[in-house]
Design a protein around this motif. Structure first.
Motif, PDB file in Angstrom:
ATOM      1  N   PRO A   1      15.375  58.780  44.040  1.00 29.46           N
ATOM      2  CA  PRO A   1      15.739  57.347  43.469  1.00 29.46           C
ATOM      3  C   PRO A   1      17.365  57.081  43.337  1.00 29.46           C
ATOM      4  CG  PRO A   1      14.739  58.468  41.686  1.00 29.46           C
ATOM      5  CD  PRO A   1      14.828  59.466  42.827  1.00 29.46           C
ATOM      6  N   GLY A   2      17.898  55.750  43.688  1.00 28.47           N
ATOM      7  CA  GLY A   2      18.840  55.418  43.618  1.00 28.47           C
ATOM      8  C   GLY A   2      20.030  56.001  44.536  1.00 28.47           C
ATOM      9  N   ILE A   3      19.834  56.970  45.644  1.00 31.87           N
ATOM     10  CA  ILE A   3      20.476  57.402  46.545  1.00 31.87           C
ATOM     11  C   ILE A   3      20.524  56.668  47.973  1.00 31.87           C
ATOM     12  CG2 ILE A   3      20.915  59.750  47.588  1.00 31.87           C
ATOM     13  CD1 ILE A   3      20.150  61.068  45.370  1.00 31.87           C
ATOM     14  N   LYS A   4      21.556  56.659  48.473  1.00 29.23           N
ATOM     15  CA  LYS A   4      21.704  55.974  49.708  1.00 29.23           C
ATOM     16  C   LYS A   4      21.120  56.984  50.989  1.00 29.23           C
ATOM     17  CE  LYS A   4      25.478  53.143  48.315  1.00 29.23           C
ATOM     18  NZ  LYS A   4      26.861  52.574  48.440  1.00 29.23           N
ATOM     19  N   LYS A   5      20.439  56.423  52.032  1.00 25.19           N
ATOM     20  CA  LYS A   5      20.134  57.526  52.843  1.00 25.19           C
ATOM     21  C   LYS A   5      21.387  58.073  53.625  1.00 25.19           C
ATOM     22  CE  LYS A   5      19.737  54.659  57.048  1.00 25.19           C
ATOM     23  NZ  LYS A   5      18.510  53.844  57.982  1.00 25.19           N
TER      24      LYS A   5
ATOM     25  N   ARG B   1      24.689  61.535  44.593  1.00 23.37           N
ATOM     26  CA  ARG B   1      24.882  59.832  44.138  1.00 23.37           C
ATOM     27  C   ARG B   1      26.203  59.894  43.709  1.00 23.37           C
ATOM     28  NH1 ARG B   1      21.016  58.447  39.753  1.00 23.37           N
ATOM     29  NH2 ARG B   1      19.513  58.749  41.172  1.00 23.37           N
ATOM     30  N   LYS B   2      27.075  58.810  44.217  1.00 24.17           N
ATOM     31  CA  LYS B   2      28.343  58.656  43.996  1.00 24.17           C
ATOM     32  C   LYS B   2      28.639  57.459  43.012  1.00 24.17           C
ATOM     33  CE  LYS B   2      29.558  60.014  48.525  1.00 24.17           C
ATOM     34  NZ  LYS B   2      29.955  59.642  49.761  1.00 24.17           N
ATOM     35  N   GLN B   3      29.400  57.717  41.881  1.00 23.78           N
ATOM     36  CA  GLN B   3      29.642  56.717  40.887  1.00 23.78           C
ATOM     37  C   GLN B   3      30.649  55.641  41.292  1.00 23.78           C
ATOM     38  OE1 GLN B   3      31.632  58.153  37.375  1.00 23.78           O
ATOM     39  NE2 GLN B   3      31.116  56.488  36.310  1.00 23.78           N
ATOM     40  N   GLU B   4      30.243  54.457  41.528  1.00 18.92           N
ATOM     41  CA  GLU B   4      30.841  53.345  41.745  1.00 18.92           C
ATOM     42  C   GLU B   4      31.427  52.604  40.605  1.00 18.92           C
ATOM     43  OE1 GLU B   4      28.177  50.971  44.076  1.00 18.92           O
ATOM     44  OE2 GLU B   4      27.852  52.584  45.511  1.00 18.92           O
ATOM     45  N   LYS B   5      32.901  52.460  40.574  1.00 15.08           N
ATOM     46  CA  LYS B   5      33.449  51.745  39.366  1.00 15.08           C
ATOM     47  C   LYS B   5      33.293  50.129  39.435  1.00 15.08           C
ATOM     48  CE  LYS B   5      35.558  55.774  37.740  1.00 15.08           C
ATOM     49  NZ  LYS B   5      35.314  56.279  36.628  1.00 15.08           N
ATOM     50  N   GLU B   6      32.994  49.773  38.514  1.00 16.60           N
ATOM     51  CA  GLU B   6      32.475  48.211  38.466  1.00 16.60           C
ATOM     52  C   GLU B   6      32.608  47.819  37.118  1.00 16.60           C
ATOM     53  OE1 GLU B   6      29.428  44.824  39.210  1.00 16.60           O
ATOM     54  OE2 GLU B   6      29.323  46.553  40.548  1.00 16.60           O
ATOM     55  N   VAL B   7      33.968  47.907  36.670  1.00 13.49           N
ATOM     56  CA  VAL B   7      34.291  47.489  35.307  1.00 13.49           C
ATOM     57  C   VAL B   7      35.030  45.987  35.137  1.00 13.49           C
ATOM     58  CG1 VAL B   7      35.671  48.077  33.152  1.00 13.49           C
ATOM     59  CG2 VAL B   7      34.718  49.876  34.599  1.00 13.49           C
ATOM     60  N   LYS B   8      34.392  45.039  34.643  1.00 11.21           N
ATOM     61  CA  LYS B   8      35.084  43.789  34.594  1.00 11.21           C
ATOM     62  C   LYS B   8      36.102  43.633  33.493  1.00 11.21           C
ATOM     63  CE  LYS B   8      30.679  41.942  36.127  1.00 11.21           C
ATOM     64  NZ  LYS B   8      29.359  41.127  35.761  1.00 11.21           N
ATOM     65  N   GLU B   9      37.179  42.994  33.630  1.00 19.75           N
ATOM     66  CA  GLU B   9      38.141  42.661  32.835  1.00 19.75           C
ATOM     67  C   GLU B   9      37.639  42.355  31.484  1.00 19.75           C
ATOM     68  OE1 GLU B   9      42.091  39.997  32.231  1.00 19.75           O
ATOM     69  OE2 GLU B   9      41.416  40.221  34.221  1.00 19.75           O
ATOM     70  N   GLY B  10      38.126  43.149  30.569  1.00 22.47           N
ATOM     71  CA  GLY B  10      37.720  42.957  29.060  1.00 22.47           C
ATOM     72  C   GLY B  10      36.439  43.472  28.767  1.00 22.47           C
TER      73      GLY B  10
ATOM     74  N   ARG C   1      23.301  57.128  33.402  1.00 21.01           N
ATOM     75  CA  ARG C   1      22.907  57.485  35.057  1.00 21.01           C
ATOM     76  C   ARG C   1      23.592  58.706  35.543  1.00 21.01           C
ATOM     77  NH1 ARG C   1      25.026  52.486  36.167  1.00 21.01           N
ATOM     78  NH2 ARG C   1      23.863  51.298  34.787  1.00 21.01           N
ATOM     79  N   TYR C   2      23.000  59.455  36.184  1.00 19.09           N
ATOM     80  CA  TYR C   2      23.841  60.838  36.521  1.00 19.09           C
ATOM     81  C   TYR C   2      24.376  60.668  37.955  1.00 19.09           C
ATOM     82  CZ  TYR C   2      24.169  65.378  38.495  1.00 19.09           C
ATOM     83  OH  TYR C   2      24.461  66.524  39.137  1.00 19.09           O
ATOM     84  N   PHE C   3      25.482  61.040  38.134  1.00 18.32           N
ATOM     85  CA  PHE C   3      26.355  60.933  39.211  1.00 18.32           C
ATOM     86  C   PHE C   3      26.746  62.693  39.582  1.00 18.32           C
ATOM     87  CE2 PHE C   3      26.641  56.443  39.215  1.00 18.32           C
ATOM     88  CZ  PHE C   3      26.697  56.117  37.964  1.00 18.32           C
ATOM     89  N   GLY C   4      26.465  62.986  40.790  1.00 18.33           N
ATOM     90  CA  GLY C   4      26.648  64.300  41.308  1.00 18.33           C
ATOM     91  C   GLY C   4      25.651  64.645  42.261  1.00 18.33           C
ATOM     92  N   LYS C   5      25.726  65.828  42.701  1.00 21.31           N
ATOM     93  CA  LYS C   5      24.808  66.463  43.870  1.00 21.31           C
ATOM     94  C   LYS C   5      23.577  66.935  43.250  1.00 21.31           C
ATOM     95  CE  LYS C   5      28.471  67.452  46.965  1.00 21.31           C
ATOM     96  NZ  LYS C   5      29.075  68.335  47.720  1.00 21.31           N
ATOM     97  N   VAL C   6      22.425  67.056  43.863  1.00 16.05           N
ATOM     98  CA  VAL C   6      21.351  67.568  43.779  1.00 16.05           C
ATOM     99  C   VAL C   6      20.544  68.258  45.014  1.00 16.05           C
ATOM    100  CG1 VAL C   6      20.016  65.506  44.050  1.00 16.05           C
ATOM    101  CG2 VAL C   6      19.016  67.345  42.641  1.00 16.05           C
ATOM    102  N   SER C   7      20.250  69.366  44.862  1.00 17.90           N
ATOM    103  CA  SER C   7      19.558  70.074  46.267  1.00 17.90           C
ATOM    104  C   SER C   7      18.329  70.835  45.848  1.00 17.90           C
ATOM    105  CB  SER C   7      20.562  70.665  46.931  1.00 17.90           C
ATOM    106  OG  SER C   7      21.052  72.026  46.105  1.00 17.90           O
ATOM    107  N   ARG C   8      17.584  71.154  47.140  1.00 14.38           N
ATOM    108  CA  ARG C   8      16.360  72.001  46.934  1.00 14.38           C
ATOM    109  C   ARG C   8      16.189  72.570  48.149  1.00 14.38           C
ATOM    110  NH1 ARG C   8      11.990  70.416  43.602  1.00 14.38           N
ATOM    111  NH2 ARG C   8      10.979  72.281  44.229  1.00 14.38           N
ATOM    112  N   SER C   9      15.963  73.799  48.151  1.00 13.31           N
ATOM    113  CA  SER C   9      15.496  74.491  49.264  1.00 13.31           C
ATOM    114  C   SER C   9      14.163  75.291  49.123  1.00 13.31           C
ATOM    115  CB  SER C   9      16.695  75.487  49.520  1.00 13.31           C
ATOM    116  OG  SER C   9      17.697  75.036  50.085  1.00 13.31           O
ATOM    117  N   PHE C  10      13.216  75.378  50.165  1.00 12.80           N
ATOM    118  CA  PHE C  10      12.001  75.905  50.110  1.00 12.80           C
ATOM    119  C   PHE C  10      11.649  76.616  51.566  1.00 12.80           C
ATOM    120  CE2 PHE C  10      11.802  71.593  50.592  1.00 12.80           C
ATOM    121  CZ  PHE C  10      10.824  71.395  51.508  1.00 12.80           C
ATOM    122  N   GLN C  11      10.824  77.663  51.501  1.00 15.12           N
ATOM    123  CA  GLN C  11      10.458  78.419  52.749  1.00 15.12           C
ATOM    124  C   GLN C  11       9.076  78.155  53.013  1.00 15.12           C
ATOM    125  OE1 GLN C  11      11.520  82.523  52.866  1.00 15.12           O
ATOM    126  NE2 GLN C  11      10.636  82.656  54.596  1.00 15.12           N
ATOM    127  N   LEU C  12       8.764  77.513  54.101  1.00 17.83           N
ATOM    128  CA  LEU C  12       7.359  77.243  54.446  1.00 17.83           C
ATOM    129  C   LEU C  12       6.832  78.664  55.321  1.00 17.83           C
ATOM    130  CD1 LEU C  12       8.320  73.761  56.040  1.00 17.83           C
ATOM    131  CD2 LEU C  12       7.260  74.306  53.725  1.00 17.83           C
TER     132      LEU C  12
END
Length: 139
Positions: free
Chosen positions: A53-57, A75-84, A92-103
């Motif tokens: 969730p919340g990640i762009k393809k 998931r990259k943090q987007e700075k959207e701070v309004k004046e004042g 919200r978590y910003f950073g990398k997540v990964s999984r590996s598995f063997q079939l």
């Protein structure tokens, strides 16, 4: 004589919200979220569903190496701070997540497909045909 102290439980709840970290059941507080993955097997293919969730393809990467499948996302943090405006807390978590598995069997990378819709990555990973044993003739 005993002193009486009047306490408002809602005031304590709100004050505690901004003071202590909140754990949403992901394990330790401050821990990176886990990627939840479902893997199903059919006769001819594996079906994988991964919640992102919340990640762009374009920030999702899938790597197949024989029977090993690796999924990574950022998931990259987007700075959207309004004046004042002053941010008191962000959970919200910003950073990398990964999984590996063997079939259980090698995957046919050429026939594999991926779709990403509503925060769920769907992979269809066809099984490679098992190589037939070859009998060698001796000269």
């Amino acid at each position: 004589m005993a002193n009486l102290i009047r306490r408002d439980p809602f005031d304590d709840l709100l004050r505690g919200f901004f003071v202590r970290p909140v754990d949403f059941g992901s394990g330790e507080v401050g821990e990176a979220p886990q990627m939840r993955v479902d893997v199903k097997e059919a006769n001819d293919a594996y079906q994988v569903h991964a919640e992102l969730p919340g990640i762009k393809k374009e920030d999702i990467h899938v790597h197949i190496d024989g029977p090993v499948v690796s999924i990574s996302a950022e998931r990259k943090q987007e700075k959207e701070v309004k004046e004042g405006e002053r941010v008191l807390r962000t959970e919200r978590y910003f950073g990398k997540v990964s999984r590996s598995f063997q079939l259980g069997q090698e995957v046919d990378e050429a026939q594999s497909s991926a779709k990403f819709n509503d925060g769920v990555l769907e992979l269809r990973l066809p099984k490679k045909a098992a190589a037939q044993a070859k009998r060698l003739s001796i000269d």
